[in-house]
Design a protein around this motif. Structure first.
Motif, PDB file in Angstrom:
ATOM      1  N   ASP A 157      74.904   0.364  18.646  1.00  0.00           N
ATOM      2  CA  ASP A 157      75.114   0.011  20.053  1.00  0.00           C
ATOM      3  C   ASP A 157      73.933  -0.740  20.645  1.00  0.00           C
ATOM      4  OD1 ASP A 157      73.379   2.087  19.927  1.00  0.00           O
ATOM      5  OD2 ASP A 157      74.329   3.300  21.505  1.00  0.00           O
ATOM      6  N   ASP A 158      72.738  -0.570  20.064  1.00  0.00           N
ATOM      7  CA  ASP A 158      71.578  -1.256  20.624  1.00  0.00           C
ATOM      8  C   ASP A 158      70.854  -2.137  19.611  1.00  0.00           C
ATOM      9  OD1 ASP A 158      70.739   0.802  19.045  1.00  0.00           O
ATOM     10  OD2 ASP A 158      69.023   1.335  20.304  1.00  0.00           O
ATOM     11  N   ALA A 159      71.378  -2.216  18.370  1.00  0.00           N
ATOM     12  CA  ALA A 159      70.680  -2.985  17.341  1.00  0.00           C
ATOM     13  C   ALA A 159      71.655  -3.411  16.247  1.00  0.00           C
ATOM     14  CB  ALA A 159      69.539  -2.165  16.742  1.00  0.00           C
ATOM     15  N   ALA A 160      71.207  -4.356  15.445  1.00  0.00           N
ATOM     16  CA  ALA A 160      71.954  -4.793  14.267  1.00  0.00           C
ATOM     17  C   ALA A 160      70.982  -4.928  13.101  1.00  0.00           C
ATOM     18  CB  ALA A 160      72.662  -6.117  14.522  1.00  0.00           C
ATOM     19  N   VAL A 161      71.469  -4.647  11.900  1.00  0.00           N
ATOM     20  CA  VAL A 161      70.639  -4.717  10.697  1.00  0.00           C
ATOM     21  C   VAL A 161      71.135  -5.875   9.839  1.00  0.00           C
ATOM     22  CG1 VAL A 161      69.819  -3.489   8.654  1.00  0.00           C
ATOM     23  CG2 VAL A 161      70.261  -2.235  10.776  1.00  0.00           C
ATOM     24  N   ILE A 162      70.186  -6.667   9.345  1.00  0.00           N
ATOM     25  CA  ILE A 162      70.497  -7.882   8.583  1.00  0.00           C
ATOM     26  C   ILE A 162      69.790  -7.811   7.236  1.00  0.00           C
ATOM     27  CG2 ILE A 162      70.199 -10.397   8.526  1.00  0.00           C
ATOM     28  CD1 ILE A 162      70.117 -10.190  11.670  1.00  0.00           C
ATOM     29  N   GLN A 163      70.507  -8.158   6.154  1.00  0.00           N
ATOM     30  CA  GLN A 163      69.817  -8.332   4.876  1.00  0.00           C
ATOM     31  C   GLN A 163      69.611  -9.826   4.655  1.00  0.00           C
ATOM     32  OE1 GLN A 163      71.964  -6.643   1.602  1.00  0.00           O
ATOM     33  NE2 GLN A 163      73.722  -8.008   1.783  1.00  0.00           N
ATOM     34  N   VAL A 164      68.387 -10.188   4.305  1.00  0.00           N
ATOM     35  CA  VAL A 164      67.996 -11.595   4.165  1.00  0.00           C
ATOM     36  C   VAL A 164      68.030 -11.971   2.690  1.00  0.00           C
ATOM     37  CG1 VAL A 164      66.230 -13.310   4.664  1.00  0.00           C
ATOM     38  CG2 VAL A 164      66.566 -11.385   6.221  1.00  0.00           C
ATOM     39  N   TYR A 165      68.654 -13.093   2.377  1.00  0.00           N
ATOM     40  CA  TYR A 165      68.835 -13.519   0.996  1.00  0.00           C
ATOM     41  C   TYR A 165      67.683 -14.371   0.479  1.00  0.00           C
ATOM     42  CZ  TYR A 165      73.581 -11.788   1.364  1.00  0.00           C
ATOM     43  OH  TYR A 165      74.673 -10.976   1.523  1.00  0.00           O
ATOM     44  N   GLU A 166      66.600 -14.437   1.230  1.00  0.00           N
ATOM     45  CA  GLU A 166      65.435 -15.192   0.803  1.00  0.00           C
ATOM     46  C   GLU A 166      64.187 -14.348   1.016  1.00  0.00           C
ATOM     47  OE1 GLU A 166      65.547 -19.503   1.791  1.00  0.00           O
ATOM     48  OE2 GLU A 166      67.239 -18.955   3.074  1.00  0.00           O
TER      49      GLU A 166
ATOM     50  N   ILE B 221      68.611 -17.547   5.277  1.00  0.00           N
ATOM     51  CA  ILE B 221      70.012 -17.107   5.286  1.00  0.00           C
ATOM     52  C   ILE B 221      70.068 -15.587   5.214  1.00  0.00           C
ATOM     53  CG2 ILE B 221      72.194 -17.173   4.026  1.00  0.00           C
ATOM     54  CD1 ILE B 221      71.407 -19.957   3.054  1.00  0.00           C
ATOM     55  N   GLY B 222      70.834 -14.974   6.127  1.00  0.00           N
ATOM     56  CA  GLY B 222      70.993 -13.530   6.137  1.00  0.00           C
ATOM     57  C   GLY B 222      72.425 -13.137   6.458  1.00  0.00           C
ATOM     58  N   GLU B 223      72.712 -11.837   6.313  1.00  0.00           N
ATOM     59  CA  GLU B 223      74.052 -11.313   6.561  1.00  0.00           C
ATOM     60  C   GLU B 223      73.939  -9.978   7.289  1.00  0.00           C
ATOM     61  OE1 GLU B 223      78.135 -10.407   3.995  1.00  0.00           O
ATOM     62  OE2 GLU B 223      76.177 -10.223   3.038  1.00  0.00           O
TER      63      GLU B 223
ATOM     64  N   VAL C   9      66.730 -15.064  15.643  1.00  0.00           N
ATOM     65  CA  VAL C   9      67.850 -14.830  14.742  1.00  0.00           C
ATOM     66  C   VAL C   9      69.070 -15.496  15.373  1.00  0.00           C
ATOM     67  CG1 VAL C   9      69.383 -13.137  13.706  1.00  0.00           C
ATOM     68  CG2 VAL C   9      66.931 -12.675  13.818  1.00  0.00           C
ATOM     69  N   VAL C  10      69.638 -16.474  14.697  1.00  0.00           N
ATOM     70  CA  VAL C  10      70.720 -17.283  15.249  1.00  0.00           C
ATOM     71  C   VAL C  10      72.038 -16.904  14.587  1.00  0.00           C
ATOM     72  CG1 VAL C  10      71.557 -19.625  15.674  1.00  0.00           C
ATOM     73  CG2 VAL C  10      69.093 -19.169  15.651  1.00  0.00           C
ATOM     74  N   SER C  11      73.035 -16.574  15.375  1.00  0.00           N
ATOM     75  CA  SER C  11      74.355 -16.246  14.818  1.00  0.00           C
ATOM     76  C   SER C  11      75.112 -17.515  14.464  1.00  0.00           C
ATOM     77  CB  SER C  11      75.158 -15.430  15.835  1.00  0.00           C
ATOM     78  OG  SER C  11      75.484 -16.232  16.950  1.00  0.00           O
TER      79      SER C  11
ATOM     80  N   GLU D  64      78.661 -10.991   9.268  1.00  0.00           N
ATOM     81  CA  GLU D  64      78.441 -12.335   9.802  1.00  0.00           C
ATOM     82  C   GLU D  64      77.180 -12.933   9.190  1.00  0.00           C
ATOM     83  OE1 GLU D  64      77.567 -14.599  14.089  1.00  0.00           O
ATOM     84  OE2 GLU D  64      78.130 -12.480  14.046  1.00  0.00           O
ATOM     85  N   MET D  65      77.242 -14.226   8.882  1.00  0.00           N
ATOM     86  CA  MET D  65      76.068 -14.920   8.379  1.00  0.00           C
ATOM     87  C   MET D  65      75.197 -15.355   9.546  1.00  0.00           C
ATOM     88  SD  MET D  65      75.801 -18.168   5.763  1.00  0.00           S
ATOM     89  CE  MET D  65      76.003 -19.467   6.977  1.00  0.00           C
ATOM     90  N   VAL D  66      73.883 -15.182   9.400  1.00  0.00           N
ATOM     91  CA  VAL D  66      72.934 -15.554  10.458  1.00  0.00           C
ATOM     92  C   VAL D  66      71.774 -16.324   9.834  1.00  0.00           C
ATOM     93  CG1 VAL D  66      73.523 -13.584  11.930  1.00  0.00           C
ATOM     94  CG2 VAL D  66      71.703 -13.350  10.234  1.00  0.00           C
TER      95      VAL D  66
END
Length: 582
Positions: A45-54, A37-39, A65-67, A27-29
């Motif tokens: 179960d208690d966290a999510a990891v995002i890679q940021v494109y900037e 911009i991140g993905e 962090v907005v979905s 999902e893009m966030v």
């Protein structure tokens, strides 16, 4: 409704958020107060990891962090061709207008000029039943490319209403389609598609047509098929980028997509300047009228480098669905693999060979599998051809990226540093390179070039292999002790190397050679070989006596002396060979 979480941890381009169960994979966030911009790349179960494109410098814990509820996707529509984008489809000209020479953070300019008016010719009508990718209308995107407005691949149904032919912007609605579940979908000039999901097609057709490049060593010895895959591995300075430039300029693909993935900024600047000033040899118009550039230099965020090749191949699939043959130049997939390795390291994943992640082979195969010659959902034939440069450290072809790329490509153009240092370009080693497409393309060459093409090609390869074996002896004891017929083989191999395989990209006649002239040159060399073999073997004429006539040098120079549009001049070369008397 978009939901918001808070940043819990930051590790370079990798950001962790806690207590965000609504986030989904891929999902893009939007990350932080500047809405970077991140993905989402991992969900626990208690966290999510995002890679940021900037660039994430200055980002702090507890920023929002907005979905978005949508995957990482690109905008598809008229206005893409001729443009220059970064790895996440931000047009660099618009970015420059907003932030100057350097890309500021949080910029999200539209990929396409939404207010430009396009003259649309409508081809569909109300009440018509449409399926995915049905062509509704068309417009002239550039002087060379007719853009087809298609139904998105995930929509079908009945056209409730459709506008008349006329002028439209990308914001306007062109048609309304009622889907089988009763919903009404509005269709405009643009659509969106996730970059990591291949666009669907009707069927994959067998490989049968070569991608004609005008480069003799490729078209004759190691041909690439339309819809095929090729790797160009080579160390620093061996000519990977130059070879890809030649392919982009001269190959007979309808559309070129050049992806500069992690290359040096000055090198990408040269590419951009070269391409914007080139004239398309087929049409006499600017090459940018059928070219799309993606520039993601080595100093840009590493995560965007990883996304750039997916952005490029998604754009290629979009034009493939219009019935075009698209060629992608990815320069280089090693830099892309290094981006994978860096992100994998920050995620603390178990490293595999040389620190690359264990999923490197699957990522490479997923990329190259998106090539193919297909029958599209709208009944047209199109193709995506992938040509990936590989930059092994120290020119070591045994490293993981090169070895795994060889597994998933059927054409291998290995660049040789010794040839490059000897100024032999293209520096493709004819002994280590290969093409697995020759059997598939044999019928095409037999029908369109000459029935004897395959046997002539085999003769050339045999002579070059014999030369390699003889050179082992020459290095030990010298050429003087060889019998005359073997010395003749060495001399003809020199003619092949210098007069045929070596090609001058800066020479007006030699930079591009039609396939008909290539084959004529091949036949001249083989005819000379047979004639001289008769003198040396049957008549016992010394090779030195034949060399004094200058016939070998004349055959070498024919690549310059005979213009591409004057094949009749080869008759004089054949006559000169026939006139040899001793």
């Amino acid at each position: 409704m978009n939901q918001t979480a808070s940043i819990y941890g930051i590790n370079g381009p990798v950001v962790t958020v806690k207590d965000a169960p609504w986030l989904t994979m891929m999902e893009m966030v939007y990350v932080g107060n500047e809405r970077l911009i991140g993905e989402v790349i991992a969900v626990h179960d208690d966290a999510a990891v995002i890679q940021v494109y900037e660039e994430t410098s200055g980002l702090t814990v507890n920023e929002p962090v907005v979905s978005t509820g949508t995957p990482m996707e690109v905008t598809l529509g008229p206005g893409l061709i001729g443009n220059i984008f970064d790895g996440i489809e931000r047009p660099l000209k618009s970015v420059e207008a907003l932030s100057g020479a350097f890309i500021a953070r949080g910029l999200r300019p539209e990929a396409i000029d939404m207010d430009k008016k396009w003259d649309i010719k409508v081809l569909a009508h109300e009440g018509m039943m449409v399926t995915p990718c049905t062509i509704l209308a068309e417009t002239q995107e550039t002087s060379l490319i007719q853009h087809k407005i298609m139904v998105p691949p995930n929509i079908e149904g009945e056209i409730l209403s459709i506008g008349a032919s006329g002028s439209y912007t990308c914001r306007d609605t062109l048609a309304e389609i009622k889907t089988p579940d009763g919903k009404v979908k509005k269709i405009g000039l643009i659509q969106h598609w996730p970059i990591r999901t291949p666009r669907p097609y009707g069927r994959r057709d067998p490989i049968s047509m070569p991608l004609i490049t005008g480069q003799r060593i490729l078209d004759i010895l190691f041909p690439l098929a339309k819809g095929g895959t090729a790797a160009i591995p080579g160390g620093f300075g061996t000519g990977k980028t130059m070879t890809q430039h030649q392919l982009a300029k001269w190959s007979d693909a309808d559309i070129i997509i050049y992806i500069g993935c992690g290359e040096r900024g000055n090198e990408m600047t040269q590419v951009l300047e070269d391409f914007t000033g080139l004239i398309d040899p087929k049409s006499g118009q600017p090459l940018m009228n059928r070219t799309l550039l993606i520039a993601n230099t080595s100093n840009m965020p590493v995560a965007a480098r990883e996304a750039s090749i997916y952005t490029g191949v998604t754009l290629a699939e979009y034009y493939r669905d219009m019935g075009y043959h698209v060629a992608i130049m990815a320069d280089s997939t090693s830099r892309w693999a290094e981006a994978l390795r860096e992100i994998s390291g920050r995620l603390e994943e178990m490293p595999a060979e040389e620190g690359f992640p264990a999923y490197l082979p699957s990522r490479l195969s997923g990329f190259y599998e998106r090539a193919g010659y297909v029958h599209t959902l709208n009944g047209l034939d199109g193709s995506v051809t992938l040509i990936g440069a590989v930059s092994p450290q120290g020119g070591d072809f045994s490293e993981p990226v090169t070895q795994n790329t060889k597994r998933f490509t059927r054409c291998f153009w290995g660049l040789d540093k010794d040839l490059a240092y000897a100024r032999h370009y293209p520096a493709i080693n004819w002994l280590s390179s290969y093409s697995e497409y020759i059997d598939d393309l044999g019928p095409w060459y037999t029908e369109n070039v000459d029935p004897d093409f395959l046997s002539a090609r085999a003769d050339i390869i045999r002579i070059l292999q014999e030369e390699s074996s003889l050179m082992d002896i020459v290095k030990l004891i010298g050429a003087d002790v060889l019998p005359e017929d073997q010395r003749l083989t060495l001399e003809i191999a020199r003619v092949i190397r210098v007069g045929f395989l070596q090609q001058n990209a800066y020479h007006t006649t030699d930079t591009y050679v039609p396939i008909a002239k290539q084959y004529k040159m091949l036949k001249v060399i083989l005819y000379l070989y047979e004639k001289c073999k008769d003198f040396v073997v049957k008549q016992a004429i010394p090779l030195s006596q034949i060399q004094k006539t200058g016939i070998f040098d004349r055959v070498i120079k024919m690549k310059y002396d005979i213009e591409n549009d004057h094949p009749e001049k080869f008759d004089a070369v054949f006559e000169a060979i026939d006139a040899l008397q001793f």
